[in-house]
Design a protein around this motif. Structure first.
Motif, mmCIF file in Angstrom:
data_model
loop_
_atom_site.group_PDB
_atom_site.id
_atom_site.type_symbol
_atom_site.label_atom_id
_atom_site.label_comp_id
_atom_site.label_asym_id
_atom_site.label_seq_id
_atom_site.Cartn_x
_atom_site.Cartn_y
_atom_site.Cartn_z
ATOM 1 N N ARG A 162 7.206 5.695 4.782
ATOM 2 C CA ARG A 162 7.292 4.246 4.551
ATOM 3 C C ARG A 162 8.195 3.579 5.566
ATOM 4 N NH1 ARG A 162 3.711 3.526 3.811
ATOM 5 N NH2 ARG A 162 3.846 1.526 2.753
ATOM 6 N N GLY A 184 7.838 0.379 4.847
ATOM 7 C CA GLY A 184 6.415 0.223 5.110
ATOM 8 C C GLY A 184 6.160 -1.234 5.461
ATOM 9 N N SER A 185 5.112 -1.496 6.244
ATOM 10 C CA SER A 185 4.874 -2.906 6.578
ATOM 11 C C SER A 185 4.368 -3.654 5.350
ATOM 12 C CB SER A 185 3.946 -3.056 7.780
ATOM 13 O OG SER A 185 2.729 -2.447 7.545
ATOM 14 N N ASP A 186 3.851 -2.924 4.394
ATOM 15 C CA ASP A 186 3.480 -3.540 3.124
ATOM 16 C C ASP A 186 4.662 -4.310 2.511
ATOM 17 O OD1 ASP A 186 1.418 -3.832 1.142
ATOM 18 O OD2 ASP A 186 0.817 -1.804 1.697
ATOM 19 N N ASP A 205 -0.606 -9.013 11.988
ATOM 20 C CA ASP A 205 -0.437 -7.629 11.541
ATOM 21 C C ASP A 205 -1.094 -6.686 12.551
ATOM 22 O OD1 ASP A 205 -0.388 -5.199 10.262
ATOM 23 O OD2 ASP A 205 -1.070 -5.974 8.328
ATOM 24 N N ASN A 207 -8.343 -4.407 9.920
ATOM 25 C CA ASN A 207 -8.745 -3.508 8.842
ATOM 26 C C ASN A 207 -9.367 -4.403 7.772
ATOM 27 O OD1 ASN A 207 -8.970 -1.721 6.740
ATOM 28 N ND2 ASN A 207 -6.783 -1.578 6.330
ATOM 29 N N ALA A 210 -1.018 -3.445 12.755
ATOM 30 C CA ALA A 210 -0.928 -2.071 12.241
ATOM 31 C C ALA A 210 -1.721 -1.073 13.096
ATOM 32 C CB ALA A 210 -1.425 -2.020 10.792
ATOM 33 N N TYR A 211 -2.809 -1.538 13.730
ATOM 34 C CA TYR A 211 -3.681 -0.637 14.506
ATOM 35 C C TYR A 211 -3.601 -0.881 16.009
ATOM 36 C CZ TYR A 211 -5.397 0.337 9.903
ATOM 37 O OH TYR A 211 -5.454 0.700 8.586
ATOM 38 N N THR A 231 3.611 -0.638 12.120
ATOM 39 C CA THR A 231 3.857 0.398 11.115
ATOM 40 C C THR A 231 3.835 1.785 11.750
ATOM 41 O OG1 THR A 231 3.012 1.434 9.097
ATOM 42 C CG2 THR A 231 1.387 0.437 10.538
ATOM 43 N N PHE A 235 -7.464 -7.291 5.393
ATOM 44 C CA PHE A 235 -6.605 -6.469 4.538
ATOM 45 C C PHE A 235 -6.344 -7.222 3.227
ATOM 46 C CE2 PHE A 235 -2.156 -4.486 4.043
ATOM 47 C CZ PHE A 235 -2.644 -3.254 3.660
ATOM 48 N N SER A 247 2.677 4.192 9.909
ATOM 49 C CA SER A 247 1.760 4.887 9.000
ATOM 50 C C SER A 247 0.437 5.304 9.639
ATOM 51 C CB SER A 247 1.427 3.989 7.810
ATOM 52 O OG SER A 247 2.583 3.698 7.068
ATOM 53 N N LYS A 248 0.030 4.660 10.709
ATOM 54 C CA LYS A 248 -1.308 4.914 11.219
ATOM 55 C C LYS A 248 -1.253 5.751 12.489
ATOM 56 C CE LYS A 248 -2.653 2.604 7.709
ATOM 57 N NZ LYS A 248 -2.554 1.189 7.503
HETATM 58 C C1 LIG Z 1 -2.267 0.417 6.459
HETATM 59 C C2 LIG Z 1 -2.011 -1.020 6.706
HETATM 60 C C3 LIG Z 1 -0.776 -1.599 6.423
HETATM 61 C C4 LIG Z 1 0.259 -0.885 5.638
HETATM 62 O O1 LIG Z 1 1.101 -0.163 6.377
HETATM 63 P P1 LIG Z 1 2.359 0.523 5.694
HETATM 64 O O2 LIG Z 1 3.377 0.437 6.773
HETATM 65 O O3 LIG Z 1 1.941 1.909 5.356
HETATM 66 O O4 LIG Z 1 2.756 -0.256 4.481
HETATM 67 C C5 LIG Z 1 -0.566 -2.923 6.760
HETATM 68 N N1 LIG Z 1 -1.548 -3.663 7.302
HETATM 69 C C6 LIG Z 1 -2.754 -3.147 7.551
HETATM 70 C C7 LIG Z 1 -3.800 -4.012 8.144
HETATM 71 C C8 LIG Z 1 -3.031 -1.824 7.261
HETATM 72 O O5 LIG Z 1 -4.253 -1.330 7.433
#
Ligand SMILES: *Cc1c(COP(=O)(O)O)cnc(C)c1O
Length: 357
Positions: free
Chosen positions: A221, A84-86, A184, A159, A186-187, A210, A110, A212-213
């Motif tokens: 993950r 996961g990027s987390d 980041d 986010n 992510a989106y 990521t 975030f 995840s989205k």
């Molecule tokens: C959802 C999100 C993440 C986490 O992504 P994972 O890969 O599920 O850990 C990271 N950064 C932002 C801004 C997010 O909204």
């Protein structure tokens, strides 16, 4: 009698638990509402069949890195994999910051950035966003240089605000600071201002992505960082060796073999978000601006309203979960029925007197 007590930096922490209870409609976590396409599912099942469960994973995750690199047209040498990027955020903050170093974040953004910064005992410098929730790049550059920060981290698109910074502005930031910029994205699959393909040209840029989205794979993950070789090798050297498991790597590799399906899925999500956005904008106009809906470059919308908490509670009673921030609501795009339900409930609250009591 011996005694042990938790140190100061973790003493007051609580386990992360985003939302309690079961809800009919979940639009609180920015997940994809789409099921995994059958064709990809078949490939995943095949990959599970072939998995050598008794062996450790590939610690450099070469196959999935190559598939990711292919999909995004970057060099696999510049890619590192995270659980996961987390996890990538956690690894990058703990590796690239020393105790007491300054890290610059923006607010709202975030929340995990400042959390991981606190665990490595870095000092967070927080720049408040403008009244309209945009980022002033001039202020960001000025603050970074005056405060001599070692790292700047922010999400683009953001986010929770759903707003995006044009890539020229991000380039200007990267070139105007000595700090490492962690961007980041992510989106970014929902928008067109990525810096991914030029990431390795900078000395001081790491981009995070990521699955995840946009790809509906939050469960497995899987996240990635993209940067020049020096930075990438440092990330690979400090991460735990088997951070990404074999199943996740195989599923990820299978996923990126289907670019057309992935693009279709993203388009569906963007269309759904646009519909949700339009309907909420209509509501904004008809309720005399008791709510303000922001432009959205993501798969969710962000709303400013003094009645955020009341609306949130009203939605929960109807078994609809969204994300509450003080004075704001964040609503992920769902399928047509889910969007209709959340809009109808907000309308009922704002226009039909439910909220007037
Ligand atoms: C959802 C999100 C993440 C986490 O992504 P994972 O890969 O599920 O850990 C990271 N950064 C932002 C801004 C997010 O909204």
């Amino acid at each position: 009698m011996m005694s042990y007590s938790l140190n100061r930096k973790i003493r007051d922490l609580k386990p992360y638990d985003p939302i309690e209870g079961e809800y009919r409609i979940r639009l609180d976590a920015n997940e994809s509402f789409l099921p995994v396409p059958e064709e990809i599912k078949t490939g995943i099942l095949q990959a599970v069949e072939e998995t050598a469960f008794h062996r450790y994973p590939d610690s450099l995750a070469k196959e999935v890195s190559a598939a990711f690199a292919d999909y995004y047209e970057v060099d696999p040498k510049h890619v590192a994999v995270g659980n996961g990027s987390d996890e990538s955020i956690s690894v990058i903050l703990s590796a690239f910051l020393m105790k007491g170093d300054k890290i610059l974040t923006v607010s709202p953004d975030f929340s995990m950035y400042r959390f991981y910064a606190s665990i490595v005992e870095a000092e967070s410098v927080v720049l408040e966003k403008e009244e309209d929730l945009t980022i002033s790049v001039d202020k960001l550059i000025k603050t970074a240089n005056e405060q001599k920060v070692r790292m700047i981290i922010f999400s683009n698109p953001c986010n929770p605000t759903s707003l995006g910074l044009q890539r020229d502005e991000v380039r200007r930031l990267i070139r105007s600071v000595d700090a490492l910029v962690v961007l980041d994205e992510a989106y970014m699959d929902f928008w067109d201002q990525s810096l991914l393909r030029e990431a390795a040209q900078y000395e001081n840029l790491i981009i995070l992505r990521t699955c995840s989205k946009a790809f509906g794979m939050a469960a497995i993950r899987l996240g990635f960082s993209v940067a020049n070789e020096t930075l990438t090798n440092a990330i690979k050297a400090v991460k735990s060796p088997y951070n990404s498991n074999t199943l996740t790597q195989k599923i990820g590799a299978e996923l990126f073999r289907h670019p057309t399906l992935l693009h279709q899925g993203i388009q569906e999500i963007v269309d759904s978000k646009q519909a949700l956005y339009r309907n909420m904008k209509e509501l904004e106009a008809s309720c005399h601006e008791e709510i303000l809906v922001y432009e959205s470059c993501t798969n969710f919308i962000f709303i400013r309203t003094e009645k955020a908490k009341q609306i949130y509670d009203f939605l929960l009673i109807q078994s609809i979960a969204v994300r509450l921030f003080p004075g704001y609501l964040r609503i992920s795009a769902g399928n047509a029925q889910e969007n209709a339900a959340v809009v109808a409930a907000c309308r009922q609250f704002l226009l039909e007197g439910e909220g007037k009591a």
